[in-house]
Scaffold this motif. Structure first.
Motif, PDB file in Angstrom:
ATOM      1  N   MET A   1     -13.488  -2.966  -3.777  1.00 53.40           N
ATOM      2  CA  MET A   1     -12.458  -2.457  -2.878  1.00 53.40           C
ATOM      3  C   MET A   1     -11.963  -1.100  -3.384  1.00 53.40           C
ATOM      4  O   MET A   1     -11.816  -0.885  -4.577  1.00 53.40           O
ATOM      5  CB  MET A   1     -11.289  -3.442  -2.806  1.00 53.40           C
ATOM      6  CG  MET A   1     -10.167  -3.026  -1.884  1.00 53.40           C
ATOM      7  SD  MET A   1      -8.986  -4.343  -1.556  1.00 53.40           S
ATOM      8  CE  MET A   1      -8.306  -4.594  -3.203  1.00 53.40           C
ATOM      9  N   ILE A   2     -11.717  -0.192  -2.453  1.00 55.98           N
ATOM     10  CA  ILE A   2     -11.131   1.110  -2.767  1.00 55.98           C
ATOM     11  C   ILE A   2      -9.713   1.128  -2.219  1.00 55.98           C
ATOM     12  O   ILE A   2      -9.483   0.797  -1.054  1.00 55.98           O
ATOM     13  CB  ILE A   2     -11.932   2.264  -2.133  1.00 55.98           C
ATOM     14  CG1 ILE A   2     -13.372   2.294  -2.657  1.00 55.98           C
ATOM     15  CG2 ILE A   2     -11.252   3.607  -2.392  1.00 55.98           C
ATOM     16  CD1 ILE A   2     -14.254   3.281  -1.920  1.00 55.98           C
ATOM     17  N   THR A   3      -8.773   1.516  -3.060  1.00 56.36           N
ATOM     18  CA  THR A   3      -7.384   1.620  -2.621  1.00 56.36           C
ATOM     19  C   THR A   3      -6.856   3.000  -2.981  1.00 56.36           C
ATOM     20  O   THR A   3      -6.915   3.406  -4.142  1.00 56.36           O
ATOM     21  CB  THR A   3      -6.497   0.546  -3.282  1.00 56.36           C
ATOM     22  OG1 THR A   3      -7.051  -0.741  -3.023  1.00 56.36           O
ATOM     23  CG2 THR A   3      -5.079   0.606  -2.726  1.00 56.36           C
ATOM     24  N   LYS A   5      -3.455   5.331  -2.869  1.00 52.24           N
ATOM     25  CA  LYS A   5      -2.002   5.230  -2.743  1.00 52.24           C
ATOM     26  C   LYS A   5      -1.372   6.615  -2.844  1.00 52.24           C
ATOM     27  O   LYS A   5      -1.335   7.216  -3.916  1.00 52.24           O
ATOM     28  CB  LYS A   5      -1.437   4.332  -3.848  1.00 52.24           C
ATOM     29  CG  LYS A   5      -1.913   2.883  -3.792  1.00 52.24           C
ATOM     30  CD  LYS A   5      -1.261   2.056  -4.891  1.00 52.24           C
ATOM     31  CE  LYS A   5      -1.663   0.601  -4.821  1.00 52.24           C
ATOM     32  NZ  LYS A   5      -1.017  -0.218  -5.891  1.00 52.24           N
ATOM     33  N   HIS A  21      -2.830   7.101   2.438  1.00 49.92           N
ATOM     34  CA  HIS A  21      -2.959   5.701   2.042  1.00 49.92           C
ATOM     35  C   HIS A  21      -4.149   5.111   2.790  1.00 49.92           C
ATOM     36  O   HIS A  21      -4.257   5.249   4.016  1.00 49.92           O
ATOM     37  CB  HIS A  21      -1.687   4.923   2.379  1.00 49.92           C
ATOM     38  CG  HIS A  21      -0.493   5.337   1.572  1.00 49.92           C
ATOM     39  ND1 HIS A  21      -0.081   4.663   0.435  1.00 49.92           N
ATOM     40  CD2 HIS A  21       0.365   6.370   1.738  1.00 49.92           C
ATOM     41  CE1 HIS A  21       0.988   5.257  -0.059  1.00 49.92           C
ATOM     42  NE2 HIS A  21       1.282   6.303   0.709  1.00 49.92           N
ATOM     43  N   THR A  23      -7.200   1.690   2.410  1.00 47.90           N
ATOM     44  CA  THR A  23      -7.868   0.609   1.695  1.00 47.90           C
ATOM     45  C   THR A  23      -9.185   0.307   2.393  1.00 47.90           C
ATOM     46  O   THR A  23      -9.205   0.100   3.617  1.00 47.90           O
ATOM     47  CB  THR A  23      -7.003  -0.660   1.651  1.00 47.90           C
ATOM     48  OG1 THR A  23      -5.789  -0.379   0.951  1.00 47.90           O
ATOM     49  CG2 THR A  23      -7.733  -1.783   0.926  1.00 47.90           C
ATOM     50  N   GLN A  25     -12.262  -2.352   2.288  1.00 50.46           N
ATOM     51  CA  GLN A  25     -12.571  -3.693   1.800  1.00 50.46           C
ATOM     52  C   GLN A  25     -14.078  -3.906   1.663  1.00 50.46           C
ATOM     53  O   GLN A  25     -14.879  -3.197   2.291  1.00 50.46           O
ATOM     54  CB  GLN A  25     -12.002  -4.733   2.772  1.00 50.46           C
ATOM     55  CG  GLN A  25     -10.509  -4.662   2.992  1.00 50.46           C
ATOM     56  CD  GLN A  25      -9.722  -5.312   1.875  1.00 50.46           C
ATOM     57  OE1 GLN A  25     -10.282  -5.831   0.909  1.00 50.46           O
ATOM     58  NE2 GLN A  25      -8.403  -5.294   2.003  1.00 50.46           N
ATOM     59  N   LYS A  61     -11.690  -1.565  -7.122  1.00 47.85           N
ATOM     60  CA  LYS A  61     -11.666  -2.989  -7.443  1.00 47.85           C
ATOM     61  C   LYS A  61     -10.436  -3.353  -8.266  1.00 47.85           C
ATOM     62  O   LYS A  61     -10.498  -4.124  -9.220  1.00 47.85           O
ATOM     63  CB  LYS A  61     -12.952  -3.411  -8.160  1.00 47.85           C
ATOM     64  CG  LYS A  61     -14.197  -3.274  -7.295  1.00 47.85           C
ATOM     65  CD  LYS A  61     -15.404  -3.927  -7.912  1.00 47.85           C
ATOM     66  CE  LYS A  61     -16.583  -3.920  -6.938  1.00 47.85           C
ATOM     67  NZ  LYS A  61     -17.758  -4.623  -7.484  1.00 47.85           N
ATOM     68  N   GLY A  62      -9.318  -2.736  -7.914  1.00 41.72           N
ATOM     69  CA  GLY A  62      -8.055  -3.042  -8.556  1.00 41.72           C
ATOM     70  C   GLY A  62      -7.803  -2.331  -9.861  1.00 41.72           C
ATOM     71  O   GLY A  62      -6.736  -2.491 -10.456  1.00 41.72           O
ATOM     72  N   CYS A 205     -11.380   6.014   9.928  1.00 40.87           N
ATOM     73  CA  CYS A 205     -10.191   6.680   9.406  1.00 40.87           C
ATOM     74  C   CYS A 205     -10.264   8.127   9.858  1.00 40.87           C
ATOM     75  O   CYS A 205     -11.170   8.862   9.455  1.00 40.87           O
ATOM     76  CB  CYS A 205     -10.132   6.594   7.882  1.00 40.87           C
ATOM     77  SG  CYS A 205      -8.730   7.491   7.160  1.00 40.87           S
ATOM     78  N   ASP A 215      -6.232   4.617  11.425  1.00 47.60           N
ATOM     79  CA  ASP A 215      -6.895   3.795  10.415  1.00 47.60           C
ATOM     80  C   ASP A 215      -6.980   2.381  10.973  1.00 47.60           C
ATOM     81  O   ASP A 215      -5.965   1.704  11.127  1.00 47.60           O
ATOM     82  CB  ASP A 215      -6.112   3.807   9.096  1.00 47.60           C
ATOM     83  CG  ASP A 215      -6.712   2.858   8.062  1.00 47.60           C
ATOM     84  OD1 ASP A 215      -7.911   2.543   8.180  1.00 47.60           O
ATOM     85  OD2 ASP A 215      -5.975   2.427   7.155  1.00 47.60           O
TER      86      ASP A 215
END
Length: 251
Positions: A1-3, A5, A21, A23, A25, A61-62, A205, A215
């Motif tokens: 996962m890419i996040t 922020k 922002h 995310t 999945q 990945k967090g 996006c 998004d």
């Protein structure tokens, strides 16, 4: 996962991205859309750590990328607008070199190069030619092959369909769908080729005026397919339409 922020980025005091922002999945094929200069390539380069953001945080990945650079880079396959190909090498030698950088076993490198060559090159001798003699399409193929060689979980692709022939575009689109369907895999891609975006995207996006203008899933963007992708995009990023009055002198 890419996040992502709160990502912001400026170049020479010109703001390009403002508080982004996003995310992505597993199993997503997320396509970045927008005008030239909207920040699509900049965003991909920030995620890949080719450049640094001014503000915000990137998590893969967090994990915060800057705290786990080597581990995270092993999970990413990148095709960027920057061409890092070494023209004095053959395509095979370049891929072999790339595999060694990832500390891959020589036998695995050879097997994977042969497999990738069979898929992307119609002429199997092309991989043994010097890169300096490659066409723009062949260079793109080699860049894609290098991004796949180490078996990444995440593909970051900046305009991968550019300069590719229709057959290769079709093959690449099909492959990306299969790749994203595999456990733990995802694709983030920027492209102006709306034909193939429409074929493969599960999420969109749209970057516009330095912000995320949309998004969500493609079905929502196109109202369940009732509206054309290109028309919806133009309504969002170019609501004024096209005015050719300034070019009347040409006609």
């Amino acid at each position: 996962m890419i996040t992502l922020k709160g990502i912001s980025k400026s170049f020479q005091r010109k703001l390009v991205l403002d508080d982004i922002h996003l995310t992505v999945q597993p199993h997503d094929i997320c396509c970045l859309l927008g005008k030239n200069g909207a920040g699509k390539s900049t965003l991909i380069n920030i995620i890949a750590r080719l450049i640094s953001q001014d503000k915000g945080e990137v998590l893969i990945k967090g994990q915060v990328f800057d705290n786990n650079k080597i581990l995270i880079k092993e999970k990413i396959g990148l095709v960027s607008q920057f061409d890092y190909l070494i023209e004095q090498l053959t395509g095979y030698q370049y891929l072999e070199f790339s595999g060694l950088l990832y500390k891959m076993a020589p036998a695995d490198i050879k097997e994977r190069i042969n497999s990738l060559s069979l898929f992307f090159f119609e002429n199997t001798t092309d991989i043994h030619q010097l890169i300096k003699g490659y066409s723009s399409g062949m260079r793109m193929k080699l860049n894609i092959m290098a991004a796949l060689l180490h078996k990444p979980d995440i593909l970051l692709l900046d305009e991968p369909f550019a300069n590719l022939d229709p057959v290769t575009c079709h093959k690449l689109a099909g492959f990306l769908q299969e790749f994203a369907a595999a456990p733990g895999k995802l694709v983030l891609i920027s492209s102006h080729d709306l034909l193939y975006v429409d074929k493969i995207a599960t999420r969109l996006c749209v970057l516009h005026d330095k912000k995320v203008a949309f998004d969500g899933d493609k079905e929502s963007f196109t109202n369940g397919g009732a509206k054309d992708l290109d028309k919806q995009l133009l309504e969002l990023i170019n609501p004024a339409g096209i005015n050719t009055a300034s070019l009347n002198w040409l006609t």
